[in-house]
Design a protein around this motif. Structure first.
Motif, mmCIF file in Angstrom:
data_model
loop_
_atom_site.group_PDB
_atom_site.id
_atom_site.type_symbol
_atom_site.label_atom_id
_atom_site.label_comp_id
_atom_site.label_asym_id
_atom_site.label_seq_id
_atom_site.Cartn_x
_atom_site.Cartn_y
_atom_site.Cartn_z
ATOM 1 N N TRP A 86 6.684 -6.011 16.412
ATOM 2 C CA TRP A 86 5.329 -5.449 16.307
ATOM 3 C C TRP A 86 4.747 -5.659 14.911
ATOM 4 O O TRP A 86 3.611 -6.103 14.762
ATOM 5 N N CYS A 87 5.532 -5.331 13.877
ATOM 6 C CA CYS A 87 4.999 -5.389 12.516
ATOM 7 C C CYS A 87 4.828 -6.819 12.021
ATOM 8 O O CYS A 87 3.928 -7.095 11.226
ATOM 9 N N LEU A 88 5.662 -7.740 12.487
ATOM 10 C CA LEU A 88 5.434 -9.145 12.158
ATOM 11 C C LEU A 88 4.120 -9.626 12.769
ATOM 12 O O LEU A 88 3.340 -10.331 12.117
ATOM 13 N N ALA A 89 3.872 -9.249 14.020
ATOM 14 C CA ALA A 89 2.613 -9.628 14.661
ATOM 15 C C ALA A 89 1.422 -9.008 13.934
ATOM 16 O O ALA A 89 0.378 -9.643 13.750
ATOM 17 N N GLU A 90 1.584 -7.756 13.493
ATOM 18 C CA GLU A 90 0.519 -7.072 12.761
ATOM 19 C C GLU A 90 0.231 -7.787 11.439
ATOM 20 O O GLU A 90 -0.937 -7.974 11.060
ATOM 21 N N TRP A 91 1.288 -8.204 10.745
ATOM 22 C CA TRP A 91 1.127 -8.919 9.468
ATOM 23 C C TRP A 91 0.449 -10.271 9.678
ATOM 24 O O TRP A 91 -0.434 -10.667 8.905
ATOM 25 N N ILE A 92 0.840 -10.979 10.726
ATOM 26 C CA ILE A 92 0.225 -12.284 11.014
ATOM 27 C C ILE A 92 -1.248 -12.107 11.366
ATOM 28 O O ILE A 92 -2.119 -12.851 10.890
ATOM 29 N N THR A 93 -1.556 -11.096 12.182
ATOM 30 C CA THR A 93 -2.953 -10.838 12.556
ATOM 31 C C THR A 93 -3.793 -10.495 11.337
ATOM 32 O O THR A 93 -4.927 -10.961 11.193
ATOM 33 N N GLY A 94 -3.237 -9.699 10.427
ATOM 34 C CA GLY A 94 -4.005 -9.265 9.268
ATOM 35 C C GLY A 94 -4.073 -10.283 8.155
ATOM 36 O O GLY A 94 -5.140 -10.512 7.583
ATOM 37 N N SER A 95 -2.949 -10.939 7.857
ATOM 38 C CA SER A 95 -2.901 -11.837 6.703
ATOM 39 C C SER A 95 -3.311 -13.266 7.027
ATOM 40 O O SER A 95 -3.920 -13.939 6.197
ATOM 41 N N GLY A 148 -12.118 -5.090 1.136
ATOM 42 C CA GLY A 148 -11.268 -3.945 0.853
ATOM 43 C C GLY A 148 -10.176 -3.708 1.874
ATOM 44 O O GLY A 148 -9.311 -2.852 1.658
ATOM 45 N N ALA A 149 -10.180 -4.443 2.981
ATOM 46 C CA ALA A 149 -9.161 -4.254 4.018
ATOM 47 C C ALA A 149 -7.997 -5.217 3.877
ATOM 48 O O ALA A 149 -7.006 -5.089 4.596
ATOM 49 N N PHE A 150 -8.095 -6.186 2.968
ATOM 50 C CA PHE A 150 -7.065 -7.226 2.855
ATOM 51 C C PHE A 150 -6.032 -6.848 1.801
ATOM 52 O O PHE A 150 -6.274 -6.968 0.598
ATOM 53 N N ALA A 151 -4.875 -6.401 2.254
ATOM 54 C CA ALA A 151 -3.792 -6.021 1.347
ATOM 55 C C ALA A 151 -3.307 -7.234 0.566
ATOM 56 O O ALA A 151 -3.164 -8.328 1.108
ATOM 57 N N PRO A 179 -16.826 4.150 9.263
ATOM 58 C CA PRO A 179 -16.877 4.363 7.814
ATOM 59 C C PRO A 179 -15.649 5.093 7.270
ATOM 60 O O PRO A 179 -15.197 4.811 6.154
ATOM 61 N N LYS A 180 -15.073 6.018 8.038
ATOM 62 C CA LYS A 180 -13.870 6.709 7.573
ATOM 63 C C LYS A 180 -12.675 5.765 7.536
ATOM 64 O O LYS A 180 -11.798 5.880 6.674
ATOM 65 N N GLN A 181 -12.632 4.819 8.457
ATOM 66 C CA GLN A 181 -11.565 3.828 8.423
ATOM 67 C C GLN A 181 -11.704 2.940 7.193
ATOM 68 O O GLN A 181 -10.717 2.613 6.526
ATOM 69 N N SER A 182 -12.925 2.564 6.878
ATOM 70 C CA SER A 182 -13.169 1.737 5.696
ATOM 71 C C SER A 182 -12.786 2.478 4.421
ATOM 72 O O SER A 182 -12.230 1.890 3.486
ATOM 73 N N LEU A 183 -13.069 3.781 4.361
ATOM 74 C CA LEU A 183 -12.666 4.590 3.221
ATOM 75 C C LEU A 183 -11.144 4.646 3.114
ATOM 76 O O LEU A 183 -10.575 4.575 2.019
ATOM 77 N N ALA A 184 -10.464 4.760 4.255
ATOM 78 C CA ALA A 184 -8.995 4.780 4.258
ATOM 79 C C ALA A 184 -8.433 3.477 3.697
ATOM 80 O O ALA A 184 -7.440 3.477 2.957
ATOM 81 N N HIS A 185 -9.062 2.361 4.025
ATOM 82 C CA HIS A 185 -8.618 1.071 3.482
ATOM 83 C C HIS A 185 -8.695 1.083 1.951
ATOM 84 O O HIS A 185 -7.781 0.615 1.264
#
Length: 526
Positions: A157-166, A402-405, A432-438
């Motif tokens: 799951w987390c590898l897929a999440e990292w690939i989707t995000g990065s 701001g969402a890109f780690a 907007p709250k999700q964006s603030l969390a990022h």
């Protein structure tokens, strides 16, 4: 005589709970057809409720638990592999459908990606759900009878999440954001980044079902008392690990000095009717020593191409105090392209520096959503550090930047703080709250304070350990003068990026390999 009776009553209660969970697991394992698809969609939605702004963390336990039990009932055959992929796809639909609920509510006529309506929204969900589909199918290929199967699922799951995000450019929905409301747990991202926190989160959630008997190994509900210890030791270990992480986070917070620097900036509000031609008229009225920098969000305005509009530039410059600068969220044209930008201007009507948005809107710039209108394209060049002289050096971020780690700081010149400007009139509900969390997570990851100026979003000041020191709601329109927190030393994640996360993935994979048994032999009711 009373004590044995009370003891027996307690044991019976534990056994009843244990049997009830086994019945739920058994039924989930042997559901099929549209019921299975619906169950997986509901399970994904429960996990989605753990994200901002709801933060329903128990949903992760039940949602991932249901997913594990459904996979327990699928055979390890080519047909079973396809079924597991379908299960993961419906789970992803439910998860992203809840996390990205705001895509269905984008105001009509908003010139933003996905504003084309339900067709684009449905297409985005279907595409994003391919990540969970591939992850679940890959995990099911290594499925076993024992609790180690949850380790395999967490890694996949987390590898897929990292690939989707990065790699695919959609980092919005990482599971680790479920802790964005908890300052202590959020400190983990200073060591592992958001994807490392996601892995820890999935492992903690799955621990609550890891010790329960695999429902597909027998046609009978397991009631043996000898299994009670196996069922409770994993949740106990998860609770202990959570307590240790919280303690480490609290220690890190306590060690962070709560001292503000002498640097002040002025945010010119977040109200939806904001336009950068108007609020500067009284930005410095009655202020003997105005701040050195004004932050002016105002993308959705007439004459928004600041570099082409001398009258607007003259109006802005005339509003500045001597020696004062302004960071203006604008757009600029280059041949046939439009770039979202931040311009640094002075009182002499000069644009002293320009930063172009480094990341495009989700997936659009890769051509995946060519049928949906967009506002501006991304520009090459990545992050950069500004040194205007009036304030400490800062890095700039625009919108989804701001969402890109791991991609918010100039690698060659670390800034003293980050400026995040965003126009969020196209977001709605919890967006907007999700964006603030990022932004909070980026601050902890890098050890850098973040000053956020947003239209129709949450303007805020966040220190280098994720604490919000000042915040203005989306409806506030009054100028806000704030102090920029002190910079903190570079974090482990800030130095090494995703190396720490990938090391965690590798270690968890090795753990699963060494403790795994042979694949389970599935049985199904006649």
């Amino acid at each position: 005589m009373g004590r044995p009776s009370e003891s027996n009553g307690g044991e019976r209660l534990v056994e009843e709970v244990f049997q009830g969970l086994n019945r739920l697991a058994w039924r989930a394992a042997f559901v099929s057809g549209w019921r299975r698809a619906l169950l997986c969609g509901v399970a994904g939605a429960l996990c989605g409720l753990a994200q901002p702004p709801v933060y329903a963390l128990p949903g992760l336990v039940l949602g991932f638990g249901l997913l594990v039990w459904v996979l327990d009932g699928i055979d390890e055959t080519p047909q079973g592999r396809l079924q597991s992929a379908i299960v993961g796809w419906f789970f992803g639909i439910g998860y992203f459908g809840v996390v990205l609920h705001w895509i269905w509510l984008i105001p009509a006529g908003t010139p933003a990606v996905l504003a084309a309506g339900p067709v684009s929204a449905a297409a985005l969900l279907a595409m994003l759900a391919l990540g969970p589909a591939l992850a679940v199918a890959a995990a099911h290929g290594f499925w076993t009878a024992g609790p180690e199967r949850v380790l395999v699922l967490a890694v996949a799951w987390c590898l897929a999440e990292w690939i989707t995000g990065s790699l695919m450019g959609f980092p919005w929905a990482a599971l680790g954001y479920a802790w964005a409301h908890n300052e202590a747990m959020l400190q983990v991202t200073g060591w592992t980044g958001i994807y490392g926190l996601s892995l820890i989160t999935v492992l903690l959630a799955l621990a609550f079902v890891a010790g329960l008997p695999n429902p597909s190994l027998s046609l009978e509900i397991t009631t043996a008392r000898s299994n009670l210890f196996a069922a409770t030791k994993w949740p106990g270990a998860a609770l202990l690990a959570t307590a240790l992480l919280l303690f480490a986070g609290l220690a890190r917070l306590a060690a962070a000095a709560d001292v503000q620097s002498s640097t002040e900036v002025r945010l010119l509000a977040a109200g939806t009717d904001h336009c950068f031609g108007r609020p500067l008229k009284n930005a410095n009225e009655g202020d003997a020593e105005p701040p050195s920098l004004l932050l002016v969000p105002g993308l959705r305005c007439e004459n928004r191409f600041l570099s082409e509009n001398g009258d607007t530039l003259a109006t802005l410059s005339a509003s500045l105090a001597p020696g004062q600068l302004a960071a203006v969220h604008s757009e600029r044209r280059a041949k046939d392209d439009v770039f979202e930008a931040i311009h640094i201007i002075d009182g002499d009507q000069r644009i002293r520096a320009t930063y172009d948005k480094a990341h495009g809107m989700p997936l659009r710039d890769a051509g995946l959503f060519w049928f949906a209108p967009g506002t501006s394209r991304l520009a090459a060049g990545g992050q950069r550090t500004f040194a205007p002289g009036a304030v400490p050096e800062f890095g700039a971020l625009i919108g989804i930047d701001g969402a890109f780690a791991g991609a918010v700081v100039d690698d060659t010149r670390r800034p003293q703080w980050l400026l995040h400007m965003a126009d969020e009139t196209w977001l709605s509900a919890g967006g907007p709250k999700q964006s603030l969390a990022h932004a909070r997570v980026r601050a902890v990851e890098e050890g850098l304070p973040v000053v956020r100026a947003a239209v129709a979003g949450y303007s805020a000041v966040i220190d280098g350990v994720g604490r919000i020191t000042t915040m203005a709601s989306p409806d506030d329109t009054a100028p806000l003068t704030v102090s920029v927190p002190d910079v903190r030393p570079a974090t482990v994640y800030g130095r090494y990026g995703d190396v720490s996360f990938l090391s965690l993935i590798f270690g968890t994979g090795l753990w699963a390999f060494f403790v795994s048994g042979r694949p389970a032999v599935r049985v199904r009711p006649a």
